[in-house]
Scaffold this motif. Structure first.
Motif, mmCIF file in Angstrom:
data_model
loop_
_atom_site.group_PDB
_atom_site.id
_atom_site.type_symbol
_atom_site.label_atom_id
_atom_site.label_comp_id
_atom_site.label_asym_id
_atom_site.label_seq_id
_atom_site.Cartn_x
_atom_site.Cartn_y
_atom_site.Cartn_z
ATOM 1 N N HIS A 127 0.818 -1.213 0.000
ATOM 2 C CA HIS A 127 0.000 0.000 0.000
ATOM 3 C C HIS A 127 0.856 1.269 0.000
ATOM 4 O O HIS A 127 0.529 2.237 -0.691
ATOM 5 N N LEU A 128 1.942 1.253 0.745
ATOM 6 C CA LEU A 128 2.811 2.430 0.747
ATOM 7 C C LEU A 128 3.521 2.592 -0.592
ATOM 8 O O LEU A 128 3.796 3.702 -1.040
ATOM 9 N N ARG A 188 -12.227 -1.916 9.873
ATOM 10 C CA ARG A 188 -11.601 -0.807 9.157
ATOM 11 C C ARG A 188 -12.569 -0.121 8.196
ATOM 12 O O ARG A 188 -12.542 1.115 8.059
ATOM 13 N N LEU A 189 -13.422 -0.898 7.518
ATOM 14 C CA LEU A 189 -14.342 -0.312 6.552
ATOM 15 C C LEU A 189 -15.447 0.488 7.232
ATOM 16 O O LEU A 189 -16.057 1.365 6.615
ATOM 17 N N VAL A 239 -5.620 3.214 8.075
ATOM 18 C CA VAL A 239 -4.729 3.909 7.143
ATOM 19 C C VAL A 239 -4.546 3.085 5.869
ATOM 20 O O VAL A 239 -4.603 3.618 4.746
ATOM 21 N N LEU A 240 -4.341 1.773 6.014
ATOM 22 C CA LEU A 240 -4.184 0.925 4.832
ATOM 23 C C LEU A 240 -5.423 0.972 3.958
ATOM 24 O O LEU A 240 -5.334 1.040 2.724
ATOM 25 N N ASP A 287 -5.616 2.241 0.136
ATOM 26 C CA ASP A 287 -6.131 1.317 -0.872
ATOM 27 C C ASP A 287 -7.327 1.917 -1.601
ATOM 28 O O ASP A 287 -7.437 1.852 -2.831
ATOM 29 N N SER A 288 -8.254 2.522 -0.837
ATOM 30 C CA SER A 288 -9.460 3.095 -1.434
ATOM 31 C C SER A 288 -9.123 4.283 -2.323
ATOM 32 O O SER A 288 -9.691 4.439 -3.413
ATOM 33 N N ALA A 289 -8.197 5.129 -1.872
ATOM 34 C CA ALA A 289 -7.798 6.273 -2.689
ATOM 35 C C ALA A 289 -7.159 5.807 -4.000
ATOM 36 O O ALA A 289 -7.405 6.383 -5.070
ATOM 37 N N HIS A 290 -6.348 4.757 -3.913
ATOM 38 C CA HIS A 290 -5.684 4.227 -5.107
ATOM 39 C C HIS A 290 -6.693 3.651 -6.088
ATOM 40 O O HIS A 290 -6.726 4.035 -7.273
#
Length: 280
Positions: free
Chosen positions: A143-144, A209-210, A247-248, A252-255
Protein backbone atom coordinates in the motif's frame (compact mmCIF):
# COMPACT_ATOMS: atom_id res chain seq x y z
CA UNK A 1 -26.59 -7.78 -20.34
CA UNK A 2 -24.26 -9.65 -17.98
CA UNK A 3 -24.72 -13.18 -19.28
CA UNK A 4 -23.93 -16.12 -17.03
CA UNK A 5 -20.99 -18.20 -18.36
CA UNK A 6 -21.95 -21.57 -19.80
CA UNK A 7 -20.10 -23.72 -17.22
CA UNK A 8 -21.75 -21.81 -14.37
CA UNK A 9 -25.16 -22.11 -16.03
CA UNK A 10 -24.59 -25.87 -16.24
CA UNK A 11 -23.81 -25.94 -12.54
CA UNK A 12 -27.04 -24.04 -11.82
CA UNK A 13 -29.17 -26.41 -13.89
CA UNK A 14 -27.58 -29.40 -12.16
CA UNK A 15 -29.07 -28.04 -8.91
CA UNK A 16 -32.30 -26.32 -10.03
CA UNK A 17 -33.16 -28.05 -13.30
CA UNK A 18 -33.14 -26.65 -16.84
CA UNK A 19 -36.01 -24.14 -16.57
CA UNK A 20 -34.67 -21.17 -14.58
CA UNK A 21 -34.91 -17.39 -14.64
CA UNK A 22 -31.64 -15.52 -14.12
CA UNK A 23 -30.89 -11.96 -12.97
CA UNK A 24 -27.53 -10.24 -12.61
CA UNK A 25 -26.85 -9.24 -9.00
CA UNK A 26 -23.26 -8.00 -9.35
CA UNK A 27 -22.15 -4.92 -7.44
CA UNK A 28 -21.43 -1.99 -9.74
CA UNK A 29 -17.71 -1.99 -10.50
CA UNK A 30 -17.11 -5.32 -8.74
CA UNK A 31 -14.64 -7.70 -10.36
CA UNK A 32 -16.43 -10.86 -9.19
CA UNK A 33 -19.81 -11.42 -10.86
CA UNK A 34 -23.00 -12.64 -9.20
CA UNK A 35 -26.38 -13.89 -10.49
CA UNK A 36 -29.61 -15.00 -8.89
CA UNK A 37 -31.28 -18.03 -10.47
CA UNK A 38 -34.81 -19.19 -9.65
CA UNK A 39 -36.77 -22.28 -10.71
CA UNK A 40 -40.56 -22.34 -11.31
CA UNK A 41 -41.08 -24.07 -7.95
CA UNK A 42 -39.47 -21.13 -6.14
CA UNK A 43 -36.13 -22.83 -5.41
CA UNK A 44 -33.28 -20.36 -5.83
CA UNK A 45 -29.50 -20.07 -5.74
CA UNK A 46 -26.93 -17.33 -6.01
CA UNK A 47 -24.16 -18.08 -8.49
CA UNK A 48 -20.79 -16.37 -8.44
CA UNK A 49 -17.70 -16.29 -10.63
CA UNK A 50 -14.68 -15.07 -8.70
CA UNK A 51 -12.35 -12.55 -10.26
CA UNK A 52 -9.26 -14.47 -9.10
CA UNK A 53 -8.44 -18.01 -7.93
CA UNK A 54 -7.33 -16.49 -4.60
CA UNK A 55 -10.80 -15.09 -3.90
CA UNK A 56 -12.29 -18.45 -4.87
CA UNK A 57 -10.01 -20.36 -2.50
CA UNK A 58 -10.74 -17.94 0.34
CA UNK A 59 -14.51 -18.14 -0.04
CA UNK A 60 -14.66 -21.91 -0.42
CA UNK A 61 -12.32 -22.40 2.56
CA UNK A 62 -14.51 -20.16 4.71
CA UNK A 63 -17.69 -22.00 3.71
CA UNK A 64 -16.08 -25.36 4.34
CA UNK A 65 -14.82 -24.44 7.81
CA UNK A 66 -16.21 -21.73 10.08
CA UNK A 67 -19.13 -20.23 8.13
CA UNK A 68 -21.37 -23.20 8.90
CA UNK A 69 -20.93 -22.47 12.63
CA UNK A 70 -22.96 -19.27 12.21
CA UNK A 71 -26.17 -21.18 11.47
CA UNK A 72 -28.91 -19.46 9.47
CA UNK A 73 -27.15 -16.09 9.43
CA UNK A 74 -24.99 -17.07 6.44
CA UNK A 75 -25.60 -18.81 3.09
CA UNK A 76 -24.74 -22.46 2.56
CA UNK A 77 -22.34 -23.66 -0.12
CA UNK A 78 -24.23 -25.87 -2.60
CA UNK A 79 -21.61 -26.48 -5.28
CA UNK A 80 -18.27 -25.18 -6.47
CA UNK A 81 -16.13 -25.43 -9.58
CA UNK A 82 -12.51 -24.38 -9.14
CA UNK A 83 -11.98 -24.36 -12.92
CA UNK A 84 -14.41 -21.45 -13.39
CA UNK A 85 -13.68 -20.46 -10.58
CA UNK A 86 -17.23 -20.25 -9.19
CA UNK A 87 -19.72 -21.29 -6.52
CA UNK A 88 -23.44 -21.72 -5.86
CA UNK A 89 -24.88 -20.73 -2.48
CA UNK A 90 -28.31 -20.54 -0.89
CA UNK A 91 -30.20 -17.23 -0.73
CA UNK A 92 -30.89 -15.41 2.53
CA UNK A 93 -33.83 -13.19 3.51
CA UNK A 94 -33.31 -9.45 3.78
CA UNK A 95 -32.00 -6.45 1.87
CA UNK A 96 -28.46 -5.06 2.14
CA UNK A 97 -28.39 -2.45 4.90
CA UNK A 98 -26.55 -0.07 2.56
CA UNK A 99 -29.73 0.25 0.50
CA UNK A 100 -32.20 0.62 3.37
CA UNK A 101 -33.01 4.12 4.67
CA UNK A 102 -33.18 3.16 8.33
CA UNK A 103 -34.53 5.76 10.75
CA UNK A 104 -32.41 7.00 13.68
CA UNK A 105 -32.48 4.42 16.43
CA UNK A 106 -33.09 1.52 14.10
CA UNK A 107 -29.74 2.08 12.39
CA UNK A 108 -28.04 1.89 15.78
CA UNK A 109 -29.95 -1.32 16.52
CA UNK A 110 -28.73 -2.82 13.24
CA UNK A 111 -25.13 -1.89 14.09
CA UNK A 112 -25.51 -3.57 17.48
CA UNK A 113 -26.79 -6.72 15.75
CA UNK A 114 -23.88 -6.56 13.30
CA UNK A 115 -21.48 -6.20 16.21
CA UNK A 116 -22.88 -9.33 17.82
CA UNK A 117 -22.48 -11.19 14.52
CA UNK A 118 -18.87 -9.98 14.16
CA UNK A 119 -18.13 -11.34 17.63
CA UNK A 120 -19.58 -14.71 16.64
CA UNK A 121 -17.38 -14.76 13.52
CA UNK A 122 -14.26 -14.02 15.53
CA UNK A 123 -15.20 -16.61 18.15
CA UNK A 124 -15.49 -19.44 15.61
CA UNK A 125 -11.80 -20.26 15.99
CA UNK A 126 -11.80 -23.94 16.91
CA UNK A 127 -8.38 -23.95 18.55
CA UNK A 128 -6.73 -21.33 20.76
CA UNK A 129 -5.68 -18.62 18.35
CA UNK A 130 -1.98 -18.13 17.60
CA UNK A 131 -0.70 -14.58 17.84
CA UNK A 132 1.03 -12.71 15.05
CA UNK A 133 1.67 -9.18 13.87
CA UNK A 134 -1.67 -7.39 13.61
CA UNK A 135 -0.52 -5.78 10.36
CA UNK A 136 1.28 -8.05 7.87
CA UNK A 137 4.36 -6.34 6.48
CA UNK A 138 3.44 -7.35 2.91
CA UNK A 139 0.24 -5.31 3.20
CA UNK A 140 2.15 -2.28 4.44
CA UNK A 141 4.78 -2.42 1.68
CA UNK A 142 2.19 -2.91 -1.06
CA UNK A 143 0.00 0.00 0.00
CA UNK A 144 2.81 2.43 0.75
CA UNK A 145 4.53 1.51 -2.50
CA UNK A 146 1.67 2.83 -4.61
CA UNK A 147 0.56 5.70 -2.35
CA UNK A 148 0.76 9.23 -3.71
CA UNK A 149 1.10 11.29 -0.56
CA UNK A 150 2.74 14.52 0.45
CA UNK A 151 5.85 14.10 2.56
CA UNK A 152 3.89 15.17 5.65
CA UNK A 153 1.06 12.69 4.99
CA UNK A 154 3.53 9.91 4.25
CA UNK A 155 5.32 10.59 7.52
CA UNK A 156 2.03 10.44 9.44
CA UNK A 157 0.98 7.23 7.71
CA UNK A 158 4.32 5.55 8.36
CA UNK A 159 4.18 6.45 12.05
CA UNK A 160 0.74 4.87 12.42
CA UNK A 161 1.71 1.78 10.44
CA UNK A 162 4.98 1.24 12.31
CA UNK A 163 3.13 1.39 15.63
CA UNK A 164 0.48 -1.06 14.38
CA UNK A 165 3.06 -3.49 13.00
CA UNK A 166 4.64 -3.78 16.45
CA UNK A 167 1.39 -5.06 17.97
CA UNK A 168 0.75 -8.80 18.15
CA UNK A 169 -2.83 -10.05 18.39
CA UNK A 170 -4.64 -13.40 18.15
CA UNK A 171 -5.31 -14.54 14.60
CA UNK A 172 -9.01 -15.41 14.21
CA UNK A 173 -11.41 -15.96 11.31
CA UNK A 174 -12.24 -12.59 9.73
CA UNK A 175 -14.84 -11.76 7.08
CA UNK A 176 -12.61 -9.19 5.36
CA UNK A 177 -15.42 -7.10 3.81
CA UNK A 178 -17.64 -6.56 6.83
CA UNK A 179 -19.74 -3.52 5.95
CA UNK A 180 -23.41 -2.56 5.39
CA UNK A 181 -23.52 -3.64 1.76
CA UNK A 182 -22.85 -7.22 2.93
CA UNK A 183 -25.25 -7.10 5.90
CA UNK A 184 -28.78 -8.28 5.16
CA UNK A 185 -31.60 -6.99 7.36
CA UNK A 186 -35.26 -7.98 7.23
CA UNK A 187 -36.86 -6.15 10.17
CA UNK A 188 -36.67 -9.38 12.15
CA UNK A 189 -34.07 -8.43 14.77
CA UNK A 190 -31.34 -10.29 12.89
CA UNK A 191 -28.46 -9.26 10.68
CA UNK A 192 -27.11 -11.82 8.24
CA UNK A 193 -23.88 -11.63 6.25
CA UNK A 194 -22.84 -12.60 2.72
CA UNK A 195 -19.70 -12.55 0.52
CA UNK A 196 -16.70 -14.34 1.99
CA UNK A 197 -14.19 -13.98 -0.84
CA UNK A 198 -11.96 -11.76 1.33
CA UNK A 199 -12.21 -14.00 4.39
CA UNK A 200 -8.92 -15.10 5.95
CA UNK A 201 -7.30 -15.46 9.37
CA UNK A 202 -6.25 -12.14 10.83
CA UNK A 203 -6.57 -9.74 13.73
CA UNK A 204 -10.23 -9.16 14.56
CA UNK A 205 -9.82 -5.40 14.01
CA UNK A 206 -9.36 -6.09 10.29
CA UNK A 207 -13.17 -6.35 10.18
CA UNK A 208 -13.70 -2.86 11.58
CA UNK A 209 -11.60 -0.81 9.16
CA UNK A 210 -14.34 -0.31 6.55
CA UNK A 211 -16.71 0.92 9.25
CA UNK A 212 -14.25 3.46 10.64
CA UNK A 213 -13.70 4.81 7.11
CA UNK A 214 -17.41 4.49 6.32
CA UNK A 215 -20.57 4.87 8.40
CA UNK A 216 -18.76 5.65 11.65
CA UNK A 217 -17.01 8.73 10.30
CA UNK A 218 -19.93 11.03 11.09
CA UNK A 219 -21.82 8.73 13.47
CA UNK A 220 -19.86 7.80 16.60
CA UNK A 221 -23.15 6.54 18.06
CA UNK A 222 -23.13 3.72 15.48
CA UNK A 223 -19.64 2.71 16.56
CA UNK A 224 -20.78 2.70 20.19
CA UNK A 225 -23.82 0.57 19.32
CA UNK A 226 -21.65 -1.86 17.33
CA UNK A 227 -19.30 -2.52 20.23
CA UNK A 228 -22.23 -2.80 22.62
CA UNK A 229 -23.34 -5.67 20.42
CA UNK A 230 -19.79 -6.98 20.13
CA UNK A 231 -19.78 -7.31 23.90
CA UNK A 232 -16.60 -5.47 24.75
CA UNK A 233 -14.49 -2.44 23.95
CA UNK A 234 -11.19 -2.64 22.12
CA UNK A 235 -7.97 -2.97 24.06
CA UNK A 236 -5.22 -0.37 23.69
CA UNK A 237 -3.27 -2.70 21.39
CA UNK A 238 -6.36 -3.31 19.27
CA UNK A 239 -6.96 0.43 18.91
CA UNK A 240 -3.35 0.87 17.72
CA UNK A 241 -3.73 -2.01 15.27
CA UNK A 242 -7.08 -0.73 14.02
CA UNK A 243 -5.55 2.67 13.31
CA UNK A 244 -3.04 0.93 11.04
CA UNK A 245 -5.74 -1.00 9.20
CA UNK A 246 -7.73 2.21 8.76
CA UNK A 247 -4.73 3.91 7.14
CA UNK A 248 -4.18 0.92 4.83
CA UNK A 249 -7.84 0.99 3.79
CA UNK A 250 -7.67 4.73 3.14
CA UNK A 251 -4.57 4.27 0.95
CA UNK A 252 -6.13 1.32 -0.87
CA UNK A 253 -9.46 3.09 -1.43
CA UNK A 254 -7.80 6.27 -2.69
CA UNK A 255 -5.68 4.23 -5.11
CA UNK A 256 -8.46 2.02 -6.51
CA UNK A 257 -11.11 4.73 -6.46
CA UNK A 258 -8.96 6.92 -8.67
CA UNK A 259 -7.79 4.03 -10.87
CA UNK A 260 -11.31 2.66 -11.48
CA UNK A 261 -13.10 6.03 -11.47
CA UNK A 262 -15.20 4.86 -8.50
CA UNK A 263 -16.36 8.05 -6.76
CA UNK A 264 -17.67 6.27 -3.66
CA UNK A 265 -14.48 4.30 -2.98
CA UNK A 266 -12.32 7.33 -3.74
CA UNK A 267 -14.35 9.47 -1.31
CA UNK A 268 -13.88 6.84 1.40
CA UNK A 269 -10.13 6.85 0.87
CA UNK A 270 -9.82 10.63 0.83
CA UNK A 271 -11.97 10.95 3.95
CA UNK A 272 -9.77 8.39 5.73
CA UNK A 273 -6.65 10.31 4.76
CA UNK A 274 -8.26 13.53 5.97
CA UNK A 275 -8.85 11.89 9.35
CA UNK A 276 -5.17 10.90 9.45
CA UNK A 277 -4.17 14.44 8.56
CA UNK A 278 -6.39 15.88 11.28
CA UNK A 279 -5.13 13.45 13.91
CA UNK A 280 -8.49 11.74 14.37
Amino acid sequence: MDEMPGPLAALVTSVLGPDVDVWSRSWPGAASRVWEARAPNGAAVFAKVHSTPKFHRREVAAYESWVTLLGEDTPRLLACDSALPGILVTPLPGVPVKFQPLPPGQDAEVHALAGALARRIHDTAICPAATASALPSAYVLKHLGRARLTDADLSRAQAVLVAAAQVTLPMVPTHGDFQPRNWLYNNDSRVRVIDFERAEPGASVRDFRLLVNGPWQERPDLREAFFDGYGRSLTTDEEIALAGWVVLDALDSAHWGAKDNDAEVLARGLAGLAQLRNGR
